[in-house]
Design a protein around this motif. Structure first.
Motif, PDB file in Angstrom:
ATOM      1  N   LEU B   4     -22.838-101.608  51.027  1.00 58.87           N
ATOM      2  CA  LEU B   4     -22.604-100.407  51.817  1.00 58.87           C
ATOM      3  C   LEU B   4     -21.673 -99.459  51.070  1.00 58.87           C
ATOM      4  O   LEU B   4     -21.930 -98.256  50.955  1.00 58.87           O
ATOM      5  CB  LEU B   4     -21.999-100.797  53.176  1.00 58.87           C
ATOM      6  N   GLN B   7     -23.377 -97.861  48.218  1.00 62.62           N
ATOM      7  CA  GLN B   7     -24.292 -96.807  48.683  1.00 62.62           C
ATOM      8  C   GLN B   7     -23.521 -95.541  49.044  1.00 62.62           C
ATOM      9  O   GLN B   7     -23.970 -94.425  48.758  1.00 62.62           O
ATOM     10  CB  GLN B   7     -25.080 -97.279  49.923  1.00 62.62           C
ATOM     11  N   SER B  11     -23.916 -91.961  47.291  1.00 60.88           N
ATOM     12  CA  SER B  11     -24.197 -90.740  48.058  1.00 60.88           C
ATOM     13  C   SER B  11     -23.218 -89.641  47.688  1.00 60.88           C
ATOM     14  O   SER B  11     -23.602 -88.478  47.511  1.00 60.88           O
ATOM     15  CB  SER B  11     -24.087 -91.019  49.556  1.00 60.88           C
ATOM     16  N   PHE B 255     -26.546 -88.291  51.072  1.00 56.46           N
ATOM     17  CA  PHE B 255     -26.642 -89.538  51.832  1.00 56.46           C
ATOM     18  C   PHE B 255     -28.097 -89.904  52.134  1.00 56.46           C
ATOM     19  O   PHE B 255     -28.485 -91.067  52.005  1.00 56.46           O
ATOM     20  CB  PHE B 255     -25.821 -89.434  53.135  1.00 56.46           C
ATOM     21  N   VAL B 256     -28.897 -88.903  52.538  1.00 57.49           N
ATOM     22  CA  VAL B 256     -30.297 -89.199  52.873  1.00 57.49           C
ATOM     23  C   VAL B 256     -31.045 -89.689  51.637  1.00 57.49           C
ATOM     24  O   VAL B 256     -31.847 -90.626  51.707  1.00 57.49           O
ATOM     25  CB  VAL B 256     -30.994 -87.962  53.487  1.00 57.49           C
ATOM     26  N   THR B 258     -29.804 -91.288  49.022  1.00 62.15           N
ATOM     27  CA  THR B 258     -29.390 -92.653  48.700  1.00 62.15           C
ATOM     28  C   THR B 258     -30.046 -93.649  49.640  1.00 62.15           C
ATOM     29  O   THR B 258     -30.580 -94.680  49.217  1.00 62.15           O
ATOM     30  CB  THR B 258     -27.861 -92.769  48.795  1.00 62.15           C
ATOM     31  N   LEU B 259     -30.014 -93.300  50.937  1.00 60.14           N
ATOM     32  CA  LEU B 259     -30.699 -94.150  51.916  1.00 60.14           C
ATOM     33  C   LEU B 259     -32.180 -94.252  51.575  1.00 60.14           C
ATOM     34  O   LEU B 259     -32.766 -95.331  51.594  1.00 60.14           O
ATOM     35  CB  LEU B 259     -30.577 -93.547  53.311  1.00 60.14           C
ATOM     36  N   GLY B 260     -32.776 -93.118  51.253  1.00 61.60           N
ATOM     37  CA  GLY B 260     -34.203 -93.043  50.977  1.00 61.60           C
ATOM     38  C   GLY B 260     -34.592 -93.910  49.799  1.00 61.60           C
ATOM     39  O   GLY B 260     -35.568 -94.663  49.866  1.00 61.60           O
ATOM     40  N   THR B 262     -33.230 -96.537  48.781  1.00 62.90           N
ATOM     41  CA  THR B 262     -33.133 -97.946  49.143  1.00 62.90           C
ATOM     42  C   THR B 262     -34.215 -98.360  50.132  1.00 62.90           C
ATOM     43  O   THR B 262     -34.840 -99.401  49.985  1.00 62.90           O
ATOM     44  CB  THR B 262     -31.754 -98.240  49.774  1.00 62.90           C
ATOM     45  N   TYR B 263     -34.421 -97.532  51.171  1.00 63.43           N
ATOM     46  CA  TYR B 263     -35.243 -98.015  52.286  1.00 63.43           C
ATOM     47  C   TYR B 263     -36.617 -97.370  52.398  1.00 63.43           C
ATOM     48  O   TYR B 263     -37.527 -97.954  52.948  1.00 63.43           O
ATOM     49  CB  TYR B 263     -34.497 -97.825  53.623  1.00 63.43           C
ATOM     50  N   GLU B 268     -39.125 -90.437  50.279  1.00 63.39           N
ATOM     51  CA  GLU B 268     -37.750 -89.928  50.225  1.00 63.39           C
ATOM     52  C   GLU B 268     -37.693 -88.393  50.230  1.00 63.39           C
ATOM     53  O   GLU B 268     -36.989 -87.792  51.042  1.00 63.39           O
ATOM     54  CB  GLU B 268     -37.086 -90.497  48.962  1.00 63.39           C
TER      55      GLU B 268
END
Lengths: 236, 291
Positions: B4, B7, B11, B255-256, B258-260, B262-263, B268
């Motif tokens: 976390l 990440q 970000s 942030f989006v 970085t999240l994108g 990963t997930y 993304e």
């Protein structure tokens, strides 16, 4: 009285429209001159031409005998022409203090900063309380005050005021007329565009009437009030 | 927990780079009402010039001095800006916006070819800088120290630019010019000079962004266009012309993304565009923009 500011046979266009037709007018040192006329007669165009926001097609503009016809607007302002437009042009996101500071900084560079503050305080003492407020949050009358004070901040020798009394309650108009007289008392010349002849006659030493871009009368304000033809044209 | 934190730091790293690019884009639009399509390649110039000067000096200078050479990227972009505004943009201010868009888009293409001509088709890099700093432990997580350096630069740039625009004499004149150019000139402000200064400052920020990202991702042809697209997403979300908007937009996109990665790596970019579309729908001028 010596000649301070002069437009000579000025023709100005807005796009394709020929707005000012051979306009000549003069303002002497320490004199208050009003330019009266109906809406659309060419008053605003005359002032915008004088400060350089509109460029002339032909004719000359002089300040203290020096030709400034092609001089950029900011140089005219620095040489002593103050300008307050009809809509006041207050920067909405700047505080009143910042609105005033711009001219003051440039005046300070010339060494006139302190005197400017005193003059503004003498005209509109209430400005002091408005300083932290943003331009956006001012009433119409407050905007007019700030616009005139801001034009004073550059320590001008002549002020161009476009409809300074417009939209004000009659008692407030008297205050502004008083302010205009005080400005004159400070030795600053005034060229005021005004659609209300009665207001104009209260402040003007001399008066020009403009209609359809042409000067149709020049002279004593009382003579204008007595001239039926001029009054009919101005009042529409 | 470590993941976390990593990440979050990633970000913030993205957000720093995006802020450096988007703040310049936004500043130029805010003051001059010009959407500068060439902005992405001013960022690329920052990367190329920094990589080139560091490459030239790497055998002579100690690595700590090489860090100082990152500034050359920012200065080169600023110099390019100071030449571009009076030469190519000033003649077009009285024309319709389409001309300015065409001009800046043309400049984007020309600058790309100039970089290809000067430095060839192969990427340049100066990874010695990121290698030199190694990794550090942040609350138990191991993280590249150079990325932290970039985050700090981004934060300092945000604070510095904010102070400059809101606290200095030039900042007041800049904001006055952006709000009413005609009135600003009638008060004695030399608008031409403010324009070239604002444009130069905007390019300086982009060049700084390119310079600091270079030790990690290199100076590559095409990097300018990629960056430009993301910078547009940032300013659409934050509001074109707003510095606060550029900051918040950069954080959101950072942030989006970085999240994108990963997930939802496949979609993304689509998610970013979707966010921009929703913002445009709800607040057409962006979160901090003024309609």
């Amino acid at each position: 009285m010596s000649l301070l500011f002069e437009l000579a046979a000025v023709n100005t266009y807005r796009g394709a429209a020929h707005v000012l037709r051979a306009v000549s007018l003069a303002v002497n040192e320490g004199e208050t001159v009003c330019l009266v006329g109906r809406n659309g007669a060419g008053k605003t165009t005359t002032l915008e031409t004088a400060i350089g926001l509109l460029s002339v097609r032909s004719g000359t503009i002089r300040l203290r005998g020096q030709e400034i016809t092609r001089m950029p607007t900011h140089d005219r302002a620095r040489r002593g022409i103050g300008y307050a437009p009809e809509d006041c042009g207050i920067f909405p996101d700047l505080t009143v203090a910042e609105n005033l500071q711009i001219g003051r900084w440039l005046a300070t560079d010339k060494g006139d900063g302190g005197a400017v503050d005193e003059r503004i305080a003498a005209l509109f003492p209430e400005i002091e309380q408005l300083l932290p407020r943003r331009g956006l949050n001012l009433s119409g009358g407050q905007k007019k005050m700030v616009a005139i004070s801001r034009a004073m901040a550059l320590a001008p020798s002549i002020l161009l005021l476009d409809e300074p009394f417009e939209g004000l309650a009659p008692v407030v108009v008297s205050r502004f007329i008083d302010a205009a007289r005080k400005i004159k008392g400070m030795g600053i010349s005034l060229l005021i565009a005004e659609s209300n002849v009665t207001n104009a006659a209260r402040v003007a030493d001399r008066l020009y009437a403009i209609d359809r871009g042409e000067i149709i009368f020049a002279g004593d304000p009382r003579r204008a009030l007595d001239n039926e033809e001029v009054m009919k044209t101005i009042r529409g | 927990m470590d993941t976390l934190l990593t990440q979050i730091l990633n970000s913030l790293f993205y957000a720093s780079i995006l802020f450096l690019i988007a703040s310049g884009l936004s500043l130029v639009y805010g003051v001059m009402r010009i959407v500068n399509m060439a902005h992405g390649n001013l960022y690329a110039i920052g990367a190329y010039v920094a990589a080139w000067t560091i490459g030239l000096a790497s055998t002579e200078l100690h690595v700590s001095l090489l860090f100082v050479l990152l500034v050359t990227g920012a200065l080169a972009a600023a110099l390019a800006g100071a030449l571009i505004e009076p030469a190519f943009l000033r003649p077009l201010y009285r024309r319709a916006e389409e001309y300015q868009l065409l001009m800046t888009f043309g400049l984007l293409l020309v600058l790309e070819d100039v970089m290809r001509l000067l430095w060839g088709p192969h990427p340049l890099t100066a990874s010695a800088l990121s290698d030199a700093l190694g990794s550090i432990s942040v609350l138990g997580a191991t993280y590249p120290a150079y990325n932290i350096f970039v985050i700090v630069i981004g934060a300092l740039a945000a604070v510095g630019l904010g102070a400059f625009v809101y606290r200095t004499r030039f900042g007041v004149m800049l904001r006055a010019t952006s709000q009413d150019m005609r009135m600003a000139s009638a008060l004695g402000i030399n608008v031409k000079r403010v324009y070239v200064q604002a444009f130069t400052l905007g390019c300086l920020m982009a060049g700084l962004g390119g310079a600091v990202v270079m030790p990690i991702s290199g100076a590559v042809l095409g990097m300018g266009v990629d960056a430009l697209i993301l910078a547009f997403v940032v300013v659409v979300i934050g509001g074109l012309g707003s510095l606060e908007g550029a900051l918040v937009g950069a954080l959101i996109v950072g942030f989006v993304r970085t999240l994108g990665i990963t997930y939802f790596a496949e979609v993304e970019l689509a998610v970013l565009y979707l966010i921009a579309a929703v913002v445009l729908f709800v607040r057409p001028a962006g979160l901090f923009g003024r309609a």
